[in-house]
Structure formats: C-alpha cells, structure tokens
Scaffold this motif. Sequence first.
Motif, PDB file in Angstrom:
ATOM      1  N   GLU A  88      44.513  11.079  65.232  1.00 33.76           N
ATOM      2  CA  GLU A  88      45.557  10.834  64.232  1.00 33.76           C
ATOM      3  C   GLU A  88      44.944  10.285  62.950  1.00 33.76           C
ATOM      4  OE1 GLU A  88      48.417   7.838  64.876  1.00 33.76           O
ATOM      5  OE2 GLU A  88      50.039   9.015  64.012  1.00 33.76           O
ATOM      6  N   MET A  96      50.608  13.611  61.743  1.00 30.90           N
ATOM      7  CA  MET A  96      50.341  14.491  62.865  1.00 30.90           C
ATOM      8  C   MET A  96      51.464  14.388  63.884  1.00 30.90           C
ATOM      9  SD  MET A  96      47.056  14.542  65.432  1.00 30.90           S
ATOM     10  CE  MET A  96      47.595  13.240  66.544  1.00 30.90           C
ATOM     11  N   VAL A  98      52.652  15.294  67.587  1.00 31.23           N
ATOM     12  CA  VAL A  98      51.939  15.565  68.833  1.00 31.23           C
ATOM     13  C   VAL A  98      52.888  16.029  69.925  1.00 31.23           C
ATOM     14  CG1 VAL A  98      50.321  14.643  70.521  1.00 31.23           C
ATOM     15  CG2 VAL A  98      50.465  13.616  68.257  1.00 31.23           C
ATOM     16  N   LEU A  99      52.550  17.101  70.578  1.00 33.25           N
ATOM     17  CA  LEU A  99      53.260  17.506  71.791  1.00 33.25           C
ATOM     18  C   LEU A  99      52.430  17.031  72.971  1.00 33.25           C
ATOM     19  CD1 LEU A  99      54.348  20.946  70.526  1.00 33.25           C
ATOM     20  CD2 LEU A  99      55.884  19.459  71.786  1.00 33.25           C
ATOM     21  N   LEU A 100      52.964  16.065  73.703  1.00 30.42           N
ATOM     22  CA  LEU A 100      52.231  15.470  74.816  1.00 30.42           C
ATOM     23  C   LEU A 100      52.437  16.290  76.079  1.00 30.42           C
ATOM     24  CD1 LEU A 100      53.438  11.815  74.205  1.00 30.42           C
ATOM     25  CD2 LEU A 100      51.244  12.778  73.515  1.00 30.42           C
ATOM     26  N   TYR A 113      52.711  24.426  80.140  1.00 30.95           N
ATOM     27  CA  TYR A 113      52.557  23.682  78.887  1.00 30.95           C
ATOM     28  C   TYR A 113      51.936  24.553  77.802  1.00 30.95           C
ATOM     29  CZ  TYR A 113      53.873  19.134  80.764  1.00 30.95           C
ATOM     30  OH  TYR A 113      54.560  18.088  81.275  1.00 30.95           O
ATOM     31  N   ARG A 120      55.845  26.881  70.453  1.00 36.17           N
ATOM     32  CA  ARG A 120      56.157  25.903  69.406  1.00 36.17           C
ATOM     33  C   ARG A 120      55.224  26.082  68.203  1.00 36.17           C
ATOM     34  NH1 ARG A 120      59.188  21.279  71.016  1.00 36.17           N
ATOM     35  NH2 ARG A 120      59.251  20.930  68.782  1.00 36.17           N
TER      36      ARG A 120
ATOM     37  N   ASP B  54      65.833  32.743  68.570  1.00 35.61           N
ATOM     38  CA  ASP B  54      64.706  33.161  69.403  1.00 35.61           C
ATOM     39  C   ASP B  54      64.554  32.162  70.554  1.00 35.61           C
ATOM     40  OD1 ASP B  54      62.048  31.843  67.234  1.00 35.61           O
ATOM     41  OD2 ASP B  54      63.653  30.886  68.364  1.00 35.61           O
ATOM     42  N   ILE B  56      62.700  29.686  70.973  1.00 40.21           N
ATOM     43  CA  ILE B  56      62.620  28.296  70.518  1.00 40.21           C
ATOM     44  C   ILE B  56      64.000  27.827  70.095  1.00 40.21           C
ATOM     45  CG2 ILE B  56      61.570  26.717  68.881  1.00 40.21           C
ATOM     46  CD1 ILE B  56      59.335  28.787  68.583  1.00 40.21           C
ATOM     47  N   SER B  65      64.354  21.259  72.954  1.00 37.24           N
ATOM     48  CA  SER B  65      63.197  20.996  72.088  1.00 37.24           C
ATOM     49  C   SER B  65      63.568  19.982  71.004  1.00 37.24           C
ATOM     50  CB  SER B  65      62.714  22.279  71.420  1.00 37.24           C
ATOM     51  OG  SER B  65      62.249  23.173  72.379  1.00 37.24           O
ATOM     52  N   TYR B  66      62.808  18.904  70.914  1.00 35.03           N
ATOM     53  CA  TYR B  66      63.121  17.864  69.943  1.00 35.03           C
ATOM     54  C   TYR B  66      61.862  17.346  69.278  1.00 35.03           C
ATOM     55  CZ  TYR B  66      67.737  17.833  71.874  1.00 35.03           C
ATOM     56  OH  TYR B  66      68.974  18.217  72.254  1.00 35.03           O
ATOM     57  N   THR B  67      62.007  16.961  68.039  1.00 33.70           N
ATOM     58  CA  THR B  67      60.954  16.216  67.374  1.00 33.70           C
ATOM     59  C   THR B  67      61.460  14.798  67.175  1.00 33.70           C
ATOM     60  OG1 THR B  67      60.122  18.178  66.258  1.00 33.70           O
ATOM     61  CG2 THR B  67      59.481  16.058  65.349  1.00 33.70           C
ATOM     62  N   GLU B  88      60.216  11.058  77.205  1.00 33.22           N
ATOM     63  CA  GLU B  88      59.829  12.456  77.369  1.00 33.22           C
ATOM     64  C   GLU B  88      60.471  13.048  78.621  1.00 33.22           C
ATOM     65  OE1 GLU B  88      55.823  13.376  78.207  1.00 33.22           O
ATOM     66  OE2 GLU B  88      55.820  15.148  76.929  1.00 33.22           O
ATOM     67  N   ASN B  89      60.557  12.259  79.679  1.00 32.88           N
ATOM     68  CA  ASN B  89      61.226  12.743  80.892  1.00 32.88           C
ATOM     69  C   ASN B  89      62.673  13.110  80.604  1.00 32.88           C
ATOM     70  OD1 ASN B  89      59.054  12.588  82.578  1.00 32.88           O
ATOM     71  ND2 ASN B  89      59.485  10.500  83.254  1.00 32.88           N
ATOM     72  N   ALA B  93      59.831  17.293  79.724  1.00 35.45           N
ATOM     73  CA  ALA B  93      58.374  17.144  79.623  1.00 35.45           C
ATOM     74  C   ALA B  93      57.779  18.319  78.866  1.00 35.45           C
ATOM     75  CB  ALA B  93      57.767  17.039  81.020  1.00 35.45           C
ATOM     76  N   GLY B  94      56.954  18.033  77.875  1.00 34.87           N
ATOM     77  CA  GLY B  94      56.292  19.077  77.093  1.00 34.87           C
ATOM     78  C   GLY B  94      57.202  19.722  76.064  1.00 34.87           C
ATOM     79  N   GLU B  95      58.456  19.322  76.028  1.00 33.97           N
ATOM     80  CA  GLU B  95      59.404  19.918  75.081  1.00 33.97           C
ATOM     81  C   GLU B  95      59.651  18.979  73.908  1.00 33.97           C
ATOM     82  OE1 GLU B  95      60.458  22.891  75.474  1.00 33.97           O
ATOM     83  OE2 GLU B  95      59.917  23.279  77.562  1.00 33.97           O
ATOM     84  N   MET B  96      59.188  17.740  74.034  1.00 38.15           N
ATOM     85  CA  MET B  96      59.418  16.763  72.977  1.00 38.15           C
ATOM     86  C   MET B  96      58.164  16.627  72.124  1.00 38.15           C
ATOM     87  SD  MET B  96      60.570  12.775  73.262  1.00 38.15           S
ATOM     88  CE  MET B  96      58.942  12.080  73.594  1.00 38.15           C
ATOM     89  N   SER B  97      58.328  16.829  70.820  1.00 39.85           N
ATOM     90  CA  SER B  97      57.234  16.652  69.892  1.00 39.85           C
ATOM     91  C   SER B  97      57.389  15.258  69.289  1.00 39.85           C
ATOM     92  CB  SER B  97      57.345  17.730  68.820  1.00 39.85           C
ATOM     93  OG  SER B  97      56.390  17.538  67.830  1.00 39.85           O
ATOM     94  N   VAL B  98      56.306  14.485  69.300  1.00 38.92           N
ATOM     95  CA  VAL B  98      56.388  13.089  68.879  1.00 38.92           C
ATOM     96  C   VAL B  98      55.559  12.834  67.633  1.00 38.92           C
ATOM     97  CG1 VAL B  98      56.182  10.692  69.617  1.00 38.92           C
ATOM     98  CG2 VAL B  98      56.456  12.488  71.314  1.00 38.92           C
ATOM     99  N   LEU B  99      56.150  12.198  66.647  1.00 42.08           N
ATOM    100  CA  LEU B  99      55.386  11.702  65.506  1.00 42.08           C
ATOM    101  C   LEU B  99      55.138  10.229  65.750  1.00 42.08           C
ATOM    102  CD1 LEU B  99      57.297  13.655  62.808  1.00 42.08           C
ATOM    103  CD2 LEU B  99      54.819  13.472  62.808  1.00 42.08           C
ATOM    104  N   LEU B 100      53.868   9.875  65.971  1.00 39.05           N
ATOM    105  CA  LEU B 100      53.520   8.501  66.296  1.00 39.05           C
ATOM    106  C   LEU B 100      53.319   7.701  65.021  1.00 39.05           C
ATOM    107  CD1 LEU B 100      50.766   9.405  68.915  1.00 39.05           C
ATOM    108  CD2 LEU B 100      53.105   8.719  69.423  1.00 39.05           C
TER     109      LEU B 100
END
Lengths: 333, 333
Positions: A88, A96, A98-100, A113, A120, B54, B56, B65-67, B88-89, B93-100
């Motif tokens: 990051e 950035m 991130v998709l975890l 995944y 995505r 589509d 997505i 799907s979420y950011t 995320e659960n 799982a794997g569908e959530m995009s995270v901006l840290l």
Amino acid sequence: MTESVVPARIVDVAALAGVSAGTASKALNGTGQLRAETRERVRRAAEQLGFTPDPIGRGLSSGRSYTVGLITTDSFGRFSIPILLGAENALGAGEMSVLLCDSRDDPLREQHYLRTLLARRVDGIIVTGRRTESRPPIAIPDHVPVVHAFTPSQDPADTSLTIDQAGGATAAVAHVLDLGRRRVAHVTGPEDHHAAQVRRAAAEAAAGDALVGPSLHGDWSERWGRLAADLLLRRHPDLDAVTCGSDQIARGICDGLRDAGRRVPEDVAVVGFDDWDVIALASRPPLTTVNLGLEALGRRAGELLLGAVAGHPSPGTTTMPTRLVVRQSSVPA
Amino acid sequence: MTESVVPARIVDVAALAGVSAGTASKALNGTGQLRAETRERVRRAAEQLGFTPDPIGRGLSSGRSYTVGLITTDSFGRFSIPILLGAENALGAGEMSVLLCDSRDDPLREQHYLRTLLARRVDGIIVTGRRTESRPPIAIPDHVPVVHAFTPSQDPADTSLTIDQAGGATAAVAHVLDLGRRRVAHVTGPEDHHAAQVRRAAAEAAAGDALVGPSLHGDWSERWGRLAADLLLRRHPDLDAVTCGSDQIARGICDGLRDAGRRVPEDVAVVGFDDWDVIALASRPPLTTVNLGLEALGRRAGELLLGAVAGHPSPGTTTMPTRLVVRQSSVPA
C-alpha cells in the motif's frame, strides 16, 4: 467555436464522436480493444470540447488508483498484513483497493477467487502465504500482472520475492561466535517445513565445529522451546548458545533455561528468528532476532506490480535481505 | 450509432449518473429508497451506454459485490483484522473490495482518506480503532452508509457496535467467586483508557467485599503484569485471585506469581481479557479469559452496512456479547 458554461462531460465527447460513453472513456484512457480510427475520433472530439477527465478518470489514467487482489494462505495474519501495508505504501496509501482472498490452502477455493478477481478486472495480483516453500504458479491470463511475495512461484519466469533466510540464520550464528560462544545448538520447527530446513542448514554450516549436535525439530511454539531447553541441557550441559528457527521457540528456550537455573545471556546466549514484536519484546530477556523485512518486501512487491502494470514486468526471483537485531538475550543490558 | 467492443459496466452507468454503483444497481432493479429523479437519471445513463447487466452487475444487484472503506487507527492489527474478516464473511468472501485507511489518530489524514473514499464511490464505510472510547462522527454526506465498529460514534444517531466489556469483567469475577476465591485483586491498563475504566468498575462492583483493595493501573504489557504480581503479593500475601484488563497483563501476573513461588491456579486463580490466542495459549498456564467476539462484531458490521446500502439503516448503538473462556489459569487441568 464552442462556448461551455459547464465543463464538457464524457457523454458530450461520446455524442460528438458518435460512440458510447464507455467507448469514449476507454479511448481516452488507452484501455480496451478499440480500432485506432475510433480512438483518434474520440481524441479529436475531446480536444474540440476542451474535455478534461474527472478526478476518478484522472486517478485511473495517471495510474494512481489500483485495485489489487491479495491471495494468501495466511488469513491476513502476521505475514500478510505487513506485506499488504508495504504494498500500500508503494501504491499510495488509501489509493489501493484490495480484494482479500484467503485460499486456506484449498486449490478449488483459489480457482474461485481467481475467477472473481478477473471478473472484477483487478490491476494486478499479489500472491502470498505463511510458508516459504515455492508453490505452483497461479493460472490466469498473461496480461494480468502477478507478484509472488514471501511464498515464491515454482516457475522461475514468474516474478517472485523471497527473504534471505539462510543469510539471517548465518548472521545469527556469526553473532554468537563473535561473542565467544563455542557450544552452539540450533532448535527449529517441523522437519518438512522449508523455513526450518533452510534456516537449519545455514545455521549448522555457520556453526561448524562449534555445533554441539544435530539440530532439534519440533513445532513453532513456545512450549516446544521450553521442552527443547530441557532436552539440550540434559545432552549438553556445557551449552553456551542457542539459535532458533522462530521467536516463539526462542522465547520458550529462554523460559526453559531460566527454569533450569541458567542465566540468559550470561550462561547461554539465545537468538530468535522473525522479529515478531509481540513475542520478541515480551520475552525475558527481550530477544536478539532476525528481522524479516516484510514491509520492505511488500513495498517492493507493490513497485514490481506498478512496473508490470506500466508494461515493464520483472521476471525472476529476487531475494530480499534480512537483518540481525541485537537485544538482551545475547548481549547483557 | 454506438460502438462498444467491451460492454458498459454498472460502474460506468453509476459514474455517468453521478451516483454510487450500489445506488445505480438499486435504481435499475427498482429496489431501495431512491428519489424518482435519481432513478430516472440512472435509467437514462444506462440507456445511453447501452448497459446490460453483466455478471459483475448481477453480482452487485444481488448484493454480492461491494467496495468498502475501512478507516482504522489500529494499523490493521489485532482488532481491525478479525473485524475485517467478519465483515467479509457477511458481504461474501472474495466479493468485498476494501480500501484500507490507517488514520494514525490524525484528523487531517482522516479527512484526506474520507475524500479519497468518496471520490472512489465506496458503497459504505466501516470505522474502527484500537480503543473503545467513543469518537466524533466522521464528516461525510448522508447517503454513504457508515458503521462504527468497536470504537463507537459520539453521535447516538449513528450506527455503532460496541462490545460488552462490563459484562465480560463481571463474568470473570463471578467465575473466581464461584471457584470459592474470596481475596480478589484487579490489575489493568492506563487510568485514562476507557477499556481500563469500564472493566475496572465492573470488576470492583462484582467483587464487592472480596476485593482486596483498589485496582492497579499500569500499561497493557506483560512487564507491568510481572511488576503488579510483586506489588500485590507484598500488600496482600493472602491473595487468591487476580482478574486482569488484558491477556498480556494476565500472562505477566502468572509469570510474576510463579517467580514468587505461588502456584497458578492452585494458590491464585488468574483471568485475562481479550482471548488473544498468541498470548493466552502460550501463557503458563494457558489463560482463562474473556473472548471479545471481534469476528461476530465484524460480521454484524457487514450486515448493518448491507442493510443500509439497501435503504434500511440501523441507527443506534448495539452492544455485542463477550464470552468467558475457561482454561488452566483458573481451573487445574
């Protein structure tokens, strides 16, 4: 020719060029698979309207916003998180996305995944894990940049970053030899773990004649460290140094030695591996240990990913340095 | 008229309509509570771009799907990560995009991150931290859902999740009283930390006459625990139980008591707080402690965020239960 009270929008450009807004956007960003003629028509339209992309468009087109997939087997624990933070830093804090993806060592889950990440449209993928053995390359189209960090790829043509475990183990032993210790033991993790094998081989080679006997393998726990201290003292009562495969083992060694009436470091110097602050600093005494440089590794992973996105891939494996951190478990305060 | 090599995406429609992807999805699906004008604007944008949902888009419209922006003061450490995994659960799982976004307790840095998150059109924001005192609400437009997790908002109308620290401290003391202990001490962290205050007040109330004296405040470290054990034994040699504000303190107490020749739990029962496995399980003996339920808290945060995105906000503060986990520091193996 034109008078704009409000700035031109992408839809205006699209209308003038006779394409959809999505196509116009791709033409201006240099993305997508468009005919050169279409791209040129859109560029002329944008110029004519004095169109400037909006902040999101600018961020994307200047390469400042990225969506990165992070595939790990480490459940975002002590290895993944420092690597993630390092990446990051390289890509821009807060820029950035991130998709975890925690694959939990399950190939089917990993396949799922990867499909998700491709759908995505991620800019790149960082593959990491909690172990240092190489792993099969991930199966994705060539145009998606991938950097393997900490856990390298088996394909030498992939971009991989590893840490210099052998160098770290060698430095640990050299340190206790420098202190004049001549009865050195090595205690580490499971025999079938790459990290344990590499660290052990380097430690034994560095210790040479000073090695009291073959290294001891157990699990990566404090409990094993305490047990190992007891074993070592029975076999080698004149022991004067122990280098370890992890900080947890080293902390257990310190506790076990103290329980047996030995002073650390006066009687026996102890060196850990990892520099995991929660363990290394709380240990009695605080541990001399080998710092893994995970944030630097993550930063380099981010930089290599940036390079690959910009069309400059870096195939091959790079070994990042580790660093000995001296504390009171080897040198009295 | 139009030429699209790659189909338009829901995010393109959203960008063109000037709304979030979640809003665009709701507008096109006829769900959520949107103004008719917004719905119409999104429909026009979709038409203009020739948008067909589509895979997505389908993911988004089915809520898959979420950011999400994650703002924390915890540098993605032991509090943030379990909360993140729980969220995320809930979101897939794997569908959530995270901006840290690690704000490092700096309001300016936080403002910068909030602007970034809004520009990136996140579906929602989770605000968390490493402390339990309430914090000022974050300054963002009303239409972006926010859930405060672990660190609640000072505005009671915001959506906040806290953990039942008082209940945990009460359960810890009730447990040692149930074991017949009648000389109970409480040792905790800094006097100006909300977590220390709340846990202390509940522990003292629960102990009543069994309390040996006022609780001891120090830092959240094993070193302080060892020191406190020494202090306590000088003042109250007949001590038979210690409940603690953290696992690190409790582990230090166990070591300090053992160094002084006391058996844990036979002579003195010790209870921690946090159930941080790295500390609680490595302790000698392993710690009876209070599990914070951080993953459940994260999951609930994700669910509340989903609800808010779908137009069903949940204002108010919800207190999540904690849970006593009994191990050998209070009950012999």
